[in-house]
Every structure is written in C-alpha cells, then in structure tokens.
Scaffold this motif. Structure first.
Motif, short mmCIF file in Angstrom:
data_model
loop_
_atom_site.label_atom_id
_atom_site.label_comp_id
_atom_site.label_asym_id
_atom_site.label_seq_id
_atom_site.Cartn_x
_atom_site.Cartn_y
_atom_site.Cartn_z
N GLU A 505 1.17 17.25 57.95
CA GLU A 505 -0.09 17.19 57.22
C GLU A 505 -0.58 18.59 56.85
O GLU A 505 -0.47 19.53 57.64
N PHE A 506 -1.07 18.72 55.63
CA PHE A 506 -1.79 19.92 55.23
C PHE A 506 -3.27 19.58 55.32
O PHE A 506 -3.82 18.91 54.44
N PRO A 507 -3.93 19.98 56.40
CA PRO A 507 -5.30 19.50 56.63
C PRO A 507 -6.28 20.11 55.63
O PRO A 507 -6.52 21.31 55.62
N ALA A 508 -6.81 19.26 54.78
CA ALA A 508 -7.79 19.71 53.79
C ALA A 508 -9.13 19.00 53.97
O ALA A 508 -10.17 19.54 53.57
N ASP A 511 -9.80 13.83 58.92
CA ASP A 511 -8.94 12.64 59.00
C ASP A 511 -8.01 12.54 57.78
O ASP A 511 -7.76 11.45 57.24
N ASP A 512 -7.48 13.67 57.36
CA ASP A 512 -6.56 13.69 56.22
C ASP A 512 -5.31 12.87 56.57
O ASP A 512 -4.74 13.01 57.66
N ARG A 538 -5.07 2.66 51.45
CA ARG A 538 -5.76 3.93 51.64
C ARG A 538 -7.27 3.72 51.54
O ARG A 538 -7.74 2.79 50.88
N SER A 539 -8.01 4.60 52.17
CA SER A 539 -9.46 4.52 52.06
C SER A 539 -9.87 4.70 50.61
O SER A 539 -9.32 5.54 49.88
N LYS A 540 -10.81 3.89 50.17
CA LYS A 540 -11.32 3.88 48.80
C LYS A 540 -10.22 3.54 47.78
O LYS A 540 -10.37 3.81 46.60
#
Length: 589
Positions: A505-508, A511-512, A538-540
């Motif tokens: 994960e590239f945390p941007a 909860d990415d 996925r969310s949204k």
C-alpha cells in the motif's frame, strides 16, 4: 415614442456612472507607471524563409482550394512548415475532421509521403525527438520555461520540436490553438490580469512585459526555423536507401531480456517500400517466433513498418507490432523500437546491423560472470563468425580465461571460461580475433543492490469499454563497480534477475485499500490493472484506481541462509482510461 423616452431616461440615469468610471480610469492611468512596450513584430519575413514550393499535383488538387497557391508554387501554411510523417498525418486528419477535406486512404498515404520527403526533417533535426514516434515514455528536459508554460503543459516536448516553421507560422499555430481551445489563454499563453483596484507591486517591473506565448514564439522561431543548414544539406543528398539483404537483429524487451535474430529485407514494387521476414528468439526462456511485414522509408532515413506473427510460441502473446527505426547514413545500421498494446506500452528496443562478409558480434547469452567461477559456458551470438577459432583467439579481458570451444558455427560460438578470484569488477569487451563487441559482459564478485525499473509507472483500468494499459516492471542487479562504492556513477549493471514480486500500500488516506483493488502482479513483474467502472465492493463504489508500491525481493544464490534479501520498489499510479485520444498516428498502415 415610449421606447425613445425609455432610452433617454436610461441614458440620463447611467450618464453620471459612466462619467465617474471614465474619471476613475483616467486617474488610474495617470498614477500607474508606464510599462515599456515590446517592439512590434517585424512584418518582413526572415532572410531565407521564402517557403518551399509544392510540386505534387495531388497535393495541389486536394489542398489549393483552401491553401492559396502563389506564382512561385507556394501554398499558404503548407509551404512554410516542415514536419515528421506523423505530424503531416495529424494535420491531414484535422483537415478531414474540421475542414471537410475528402481523401481516399491511398491519396492520404501519397500526400503524407510527398510532404514528409519534401517538407520533412533532416536526420540531425529528427533524432532528438525520435522518441516521440517510437512511443517511448521518457523524462523530458524542457530547455525553456516559456516553452514549458505555453506548450508542454499540454503536449510532449517531442511533439513540439518535431516540426520547423517560419516565425509567422509559429504565430499562426498559437492563434489556431487560441481559436480551437480558448482555455489556453488562461492555462499558460497569457499572464492573468491584475485585479481591479490592486496597486502595482513596488518592485521594478521586468523589461520584457510580453505574454509567455509571445516569448515562446520568439524562442521557437529562433531555435526551430523553417530554413536550416541541416535540411539544405540533406535535401541535396537524400536518396532512396538500398536496404535489401540480411540484417542481424539484437533487441531487449523489459521483463524478458535479450533477443537475437535476423531480418530479411526485400524491395517491393513501390519505391521506398519494403517487405520483411523476421526470425527472433528470447534468450532467457528460449521462446522464438517468426514474423512478416511491410515498411516504408520516409525522407531517406525514417523507417515505419508493421509486422504480424507467422509462427512460434510467441505468436499468441505478441500480435501486430508497429516499427519506428532510424537508418544510419551509410545504410549499415538501424535503431528504434517495435511496439504494441492499447497504449503502445509494450516494446522491444531493436538494433539491426547489415550482414556482409565481415564477422559481426551481436552479444552474449548472459549479462555477467561471477568471480571466482569455473567452467562457465558463454554463448556468443553474431553473423559470419569464423568456425575455425582457437581458444586463444577469443578474449574476455584480464582475469577471464577461455578454456575451450564447445561449439563454433557461423551464427554462434559457445565457449567455456574460468573467472579468476580478484578479477576486476566492470564491463568487458569480447574479441574474436580482430572483431570486437564493446561492453558485452560484466565481471562481478557480488550483487550489492537491485533496482526496479521503471522507478515510477502508470497503468490504466479497462477491459470493458476501453483497453487496459499494462505496466511491465523488471529488477536489475548492480555491483558497486571499480571504485568499491555502491550507488555511484561507475556501478555495473548485471542485468535482469528473477525476484519475488509483491504489491504494498502507498498510504495516502486513512484506511487506504488501493492494493486490494487496482490489479494483479505476476511473477514476471507484469502488472495487469482491474476493469473500469464503479466497484460495489469499494467504499462509495469507486473505480479501481489508486496508487501502490511495486516491491521486488531478491536473494542471491550464494547468499547465507540468514542473510536479508535485497529489496527495491517502484511507485505505480493506476488511473482511469484515456477517454479522449486526439491523434493516433497510423502512417505505417
């Protein structure tokens, strides 16, 4: 009568306001310091910029109804610019789409060929921007800030410098952009106006108060003019290249390594056009394929071709490919890229060398030899190689001894070598008698680190309505080099190595979760993006876009069991499809 009374009443009401605004404007003009004005543009044409006459009747018949022809045979606009074949094709497509030009495909090809040959670029002019037609993604070095703001904000630098124009033509080009795309005035063509009532800054104003678009026209007219010594010299020397014969092929494909083979070129019934038969093999996995194709050479040096698979294991993986290659002046070598994919993202870097009576060494089957080691087999590829070689006639440089020749054929020689302990790290030339291959193999004592290439990549989701854009990664091993310090300029590339691939994960955001949705990475480093469209998981219900780390982990074969693996990573952006594609060059069809 009532209407007249209303107009008189409105005038009497607004007159005081207009007088007040006029007085305010006059006071502002009196208080603001006058700014130096740029000198007016010289209307007289630059010396030697008299234009190129058009002598082709088809071009005259199809173009002169809009591009007026003068008594010297010059057509407006067309005679005052030079372009690559792709540039002329883009212009023709725009004429068809926007100006009602009617052409058959054959007429379009003839016009592109004539204009490319007579209103094209010299080799020295085309070479710096050849990556544009090779469809390479590179880190462009923009030489001028005005050029960046006015042009490169939308276009690649390669597209801009792949053309030559008179000053007037560069100005007309910017006017065309402002007409078709008015937003460019706000994006970079012009400075934003000072808000009403804002006082000018206390610092002295710059001497050059022109807008960026005005400064960039001056830059382009000076550095990329219509008339150049290079074009004049090339036009006097240009001729149909004699390319028929057997050419040796060496290539490299990211993630798959070295390729060797040959291309047979035959002339066709049309001048400057050729047919090809290709045989090529991937050294890393031994897979091979054959291909056949057609090509055309523009301006005496610029190869554009297409080929299709005719057999071999790779026929199902690699379909039709497009070819863009640069032919040397002596017709002895060609270099370029063969590419394919929905976004031209796959490609092979290709070098062709004409085979004659003299031996040619293309390269070897392995990029590096470890010291110390014994009985290492090395296969040397080439053409017209001597078959009566002796071990002492093959030289890998100090510290590497050729013990025996296992097999010797005209296209490959296999030898057994020993690498001495303490042999210097670095690239070695290989010689067979008096014939050389420079930097053909590396000698190293250990792998000091690895790198993932490219260091940043892009992929596009697709597969439903739009094609996917894949991204190929590869891991390259490095030795610290002669200075005994890693991460310095003399470090030695040891070539492609097999690694374990993973996605981090590239945390941007909080909860990415991009790594769970953007796509998959196989054991060869090929990233396959997910499909486009809303994802209910996925969310949204977001699309499957995001950014992640691509991680490679490598453990050298001779590393201790408790040694930590060498790791490297690359940044990957997975974005939406390219919904609008303005120009798709197809001049080689």
């Amino acid at each position: 009568m009532k209407t007249i009374k209303r107009l008189v009443l409105a005038a009497s009401l607004f007159a005081p306001l207009l007088l007040a605004l006029t007085a305010h404007s006059q006071s502002q003009s009196q208080t603001q310091p006058s700014q130096p004005q740029s000198p007016p543009a010289e209307e007289k044409k630059e010396p030697g910029e008299e234009g190129i006459p058009v002598a082709n009747q088809l071009v005259i018949d199809r173009c002169a109804s809009c591009h007026k022809r003068d008594d010297k045979g010059r057509l407006t606009r067309i005679s005052y610019e030079r372009r690559t074949p792709e540039g002329w094709q883009q212009a023709i497509k725009r004429m068809v789409r926007l100006n009602g030009l009617n052409l058959t495909p054959d007429e379009a090809r003839q016009i592109v060929k004539y204009l490319s040959n007579n209103h094209g670029l010299a080799p020295e002019e085309a070479k710096p921007a050849f990556y544009e037609v090779e469809r390479r993604v590179i880190d462009e070095k923009v030489p001028d800030e005005n050029l960046r703001n006015a042009c490169v904000i939308c276009h690649s630098l390669g597209r801009v410098i792949s053309q030559r124009r008179t000053r007037e033509e560069w100005e007309l080009l910017t006017n065309m952009h402002a007409g078709y795309f008015p937003v460019v005035d706000f994006q970079g063509f012009r400075r934003p106006p000072r808000p009403p009532g804002q006082q000018p800054p206390p610092v002295p104003q710059p001497e050059d108060t022109r807008h960026p678009v005005e400064r960039v026209v001056e830059y382009l007219a000076k550095n990329y003019p219509l008339t150049t010594p290079e074009w004049g010299a090339w036009r006097a020397n240009m001729r149909t290249p004699k390319l028929q014969g057997r050419w040796l092929l060496s290539g490299y494909q990211a993630g798959r390594g070295r390729i060797y083979g040959e291309m047979i070129i035959e002339p066709s019934e049309v001048e400057d056009e050729f047919t090809t038969q290709i045989r090529m093999s991937y050294i890393k996995d031994g897979s091979a394929m054959t291909r056949s194709g057609r090509a055309i050479v523009y301006t005496g040096y610029s190869w554009r071709g297409r080929s299709q698979p005719t057999g071999g294991k790779e026929a199902d993986r690699i379909g039709e490919t497009r070819e863009a290659m640069f032919i040397s002046r002596d017709w002895a070598t060609m270099e370029g890229r063969w590419f394919w994919g929905g976004y031209d993202e796959f490609g092979i870097d290709v070098t062709l060398r004409r085979l004659g009576a003299e031996p040619i060494i293309l390269g070897v089957d392995r990029p590096a030899l470890k010291s110390p080691s014994t009985a290492e087999q090395v296969r040397i590829y080439g053409g017209a190689l001597p078959t009566d070689l002796k071990p002492e006639e093959i030289d890998f440089g100090p510290g590497v001894k050729v013990k025996r020749i296992i097999n010797a054929a005209s296209d490959a020689v296999t030898v057994e070598v020993d690498v001495a302990e303490g042999a210097a790290n670095g690239l070695r030339d290989i010689s067979l008698r008096r014939y050389f291959a420079t930097g053909a193999v590396a000698v190293f004592d250990k792998v000091d680190y690895i790198k993932v290439s490219p260091d940043a990549g892009i992929a596009r989701i697709g597969g439903v309505k739009f094609p996917k854009q894949y991204q190929q990664f590869e891991a390259i091993a490095y030795n610290r080099g002669p200075d005994d310090k890693p991460q310095t300029a003399d470090d030695v590339s040891l070539g492609l190595v097999d690694v374990e691939w993973s996605i981090d994960e590239f945390p941007a955001t909080l909860d990415d979760d991009d790594k769970d949705f953007v796509g998959e990475l196989d054991n060869t480093g090929l990233f396959t993006p997910a499909i486009e469209g809303p994802n209910p998981k996925r969310s949204k219900q977001r699309n499957n876009y995001g950014d992640v780390w691509i991680v490679a982990s490598y453990r050298p074969k001779d590393a201790p069991n408790d040694a930590q693996p060498l790791k490297a990573r690359s940044y990957l952006v997975v974005t939406v499809p390219l919904y609008v594609r303005w120009d798709q060059p197809e001049v080689s069809k």
